[in-house]
Motif scaffolding. Structure first.
Motif, PDB file in Angstrom:
ATOM      1  N   GLY A   1     -42.089   5.858  31.240  1.00  0.00           N
ATOM      2  CA  GLY A   1     -42.197   4.890  32.230  1.00  0.00           C
ATOM      3  C   GLY A   1     -40.839   4.486  32.771  1.00  0.00           C
ATOM      4  O   GLY A   1     -40.615   3.894  33.732  1.00  0.00           O
ATOM      5  N   ARG A   2     -39.530   4.797  31.964  1.00  0.00           N
ATOM      6  CA  ARG A   2     -38.383   4.426  32.225  1.00  0.00           C
ATOM      7  C   ARG A   2     -37.797   5.508  33.303  1.00  0.00           C
ATOM      8  O   ARG A   2     -38.276   6.621  33.631  1.00  0.00           O
ATOM      9  N   THR A   3     -36.843   5.312  34.256  1.00  0.00           N
ATOM     10  CA  THR A   3     -36.245   6.009  35.171  1.00  0.00           C
ATOM     11  C   THR A   3     -34.942   6.666  34.468  1.00  0.00           C
ATOM     12  O   THR A   3     -34.236   5.844  34.098  1.00  0.00           O
ATOM     13  N   LEU A   4     -34.783   8.012  34.685  1.00  0.00           N
ATOM     14  CA  LEU A   4     -33.637   8.681  34.145  1.00  0.00           C
ATOM     15  C   LEU A   4     -33.049   9.156  35.349  1.00  0.00           C
ATOM     16  O   LEU A   4     -33.639   9.727  36.230  1.00  0.00           O
ATOM     17  N   THR A   5     -31.561   9.367  35.068  1.00  0.00           N
ATOM     18  CA  THR A   5     -30.811  10.456  36.026  1.00  0.00           C
ATOM     19  C   THR A   5     -30.075  11.233  35.222  1.00  0.00           C
ATOM     20  O   THR A   5     -29.423  11.077  34.251  1.00  0.00           O
ATOM     21  N   ILE A   6     -30.586  12.558  35.667  1.00  0.00           N
ATOM     22  CA  ILE A   6     -29.938  13.740  34.589  1.00  0.00           C
ATOM     23  C   ILE A   6     -29.207  14.406  35.513  1.00  0.00           C
ATOM     24  O   ILE A   6     -29.340  15.164  36.550  1.00  0.00           O
ATOM     25  N   SER A   7     -27.834  14.583  34.813  1.00  0.00           N
ATOM     26  CA  SER A   7     -26.930  15.496  35.650  1.00  0.00           C
ATOM     27  C   SER A   7     -26.622  16.562  34.637  1.00  0.00           C
ATOM     28  O   SER A   7     -25.972  16.567  33.829  1.00  0.00           O
ATOM     29  N   LEU A   8     -26.973  17.663  35.414  1.00  0.00           N
ATOM     30  CA  LEU A   8     -26.964  19.048  34.739  1.00  0.00           C
ATOM     31  C   LEU A   8     -25.496  19.629  35.024  1.00  0.00           C
ATOM     32  O   LEU A   8     -24.937  19.633  36.089  1.00  0.00           O
ATOM     33  N   LEU A   9     -24.694  19.845  33.749  1.00  0.00           N
ATOM     34  CA  LEU A   9     -23.593  20.275  33.674  1.00  0.00           C
ATOM     35  C   LEU A   9     -23.201  21.514  33.755  1.00  0.00           C
ATOM     36  O   LEU A   9     -22.204  22.341  34.206  1.00  0.00           O
ATOM     37  N   HIS A  10     -23.778  22.342  32.885  1.00  0.00           N
ATOM     38  CA  HIS A  10     -23.473  23.874  32.350  1.00  0.00           C
ATOM     39  C   HIS A  10     -24.792  24.261  32.072  1.00  0.00           C
ATOM     40  O   HIS A  10     -25.686  23.930  31.569  1.00  0.00           O
ATOM     41  N   TYR A  11     -25.021  25.518  32.592  1.00  0.00           N
ATOM     42  CA  TYR A  11     -26.172  26.606  32.572  1.00  0.00           C
ATOM     43  C   TYR A  11     -26.056  27.357  31.019  1.00  0.00           C
ATOM     44  O   TYR A  11     -25.126  28.061  30.755  1.00  0.00           O
ATOM     45  N   LEU A  12     -26.950  27.195  30.289  1.00  0.00           N
ATOM     46  CA  LEU A  12     -26.645  27.763  28.980  1.00  0.00           C
ATOM     47  C   LEU A  12     -27.654  29.041  28.865  1.00  0.00           C
ATOM     48  O   LEU A  12     -26.948  30.424  28.476  1.00  0.00           O
ATOM     49  N   ARG A  13     -28.680  29.053  29.545  1.00  0.00           N
ATOM     50  CA  ARG A  13     -29.675  30.361  29.505  1.00  0.00           C
ATOM     51  C   ARG A  13     -30.940  30.232  30.143  1.00  0.00           C
ATOM     52  O   ARG A  13     -31.282  29.052  30.356  1.00  0.00           O
ATOM     53  N   PRO A  14     -31.624  31.407  30.519  1.00  0.00           N
ATOM     54  CA  PRO A  14     -32.803  31.240  31.270  1.00  0.00           C
ATOM     55  C   PRO A  14     -34.113  30.805  30.390  1.00  0.00           C
ATOM     56  O   PRO A  14     -33.996  31.051  29.190  1.00  0.00           O
ATOM     57  N   GLU A  15     -34.966  30.075  31.078  1.00  0.00           N
ATOM     58  CA  GLU A  15     -35.965  29.976  30.484  1.00  0.00           C
ATOM     59  C   GLU A  15     -36.760  31.328  30.055  1.00  0.00           C
ATOM     60  O   GLU A  15     -37.017  32.088  30.944  1.00  0.00           O
TER      61      GLU A  15
END
Length: 130
Positions: free
Chosen positions: A83-97
């Motif tokens: 229920g909490r609000t997050l801000t996610i800052s994506l910095l580096h791409y590691l691998r594909p899903e």
């Protein structure tokens, strides 16, 4: 920075928690211009910022045709984020899903993703909780 996501934490399958990698999950628009995969990130919640690893995608190993989510494992965080609000800052791409042959193979890969994410945060000079 690659991309920023903001959203309210929703319940997931709690599989990561069973493996020692609890995640905070936020929905991601299906049409968001963002590659599915694992990222190194920072996550801000309640005025605090944490280093994190984040999977963006549909979780093909554990869910058939799952909704697109950002699943963030916050390093050094303990507590409930539902229920909490997050801000996610994506910095580096590691691998594909990708789909793994077994849940155990996925768990081993998450261990490796964690090592890589922590190393990346350290290399960036990030002093966030680890």
């Amino acid at each position: 920075m690659i991309h920023t996501l903001t959203g309210t934490v929703v319940a997931g399958n709690r599989i990561g928690r069973q493996w020692g990698f609890p995640t905070a999950n936020i929905p991601v628009d299906a049409d968001a211009d963002l590659r599915d995969g694992v990222y190194v990130a920072t996550v801000t919640v309640g005025g605090q910022t944490y280093g994190a690893m984040v999977n963006v995608g549909s979780r093909p190993t554990v869910v058939e045709a799952g909704a697109r989510l950002a699943e963030a494992h916050l390093f050094g965080f303990a507590g409930d984020l539902y229920g909490r609000t997050l801000t996610i800052s994506l910095l580096h791409y590691l691998r594909p899903e990708r789909r793994f042959e077994s849940p155990e193979a996925l768990r081993r890969q998450i261990d490796e993703d964690r090592r890589q994410a922590l190393a990346c945060l350290a290399a960036d000079g990030d002093t966030l909780r680890s």
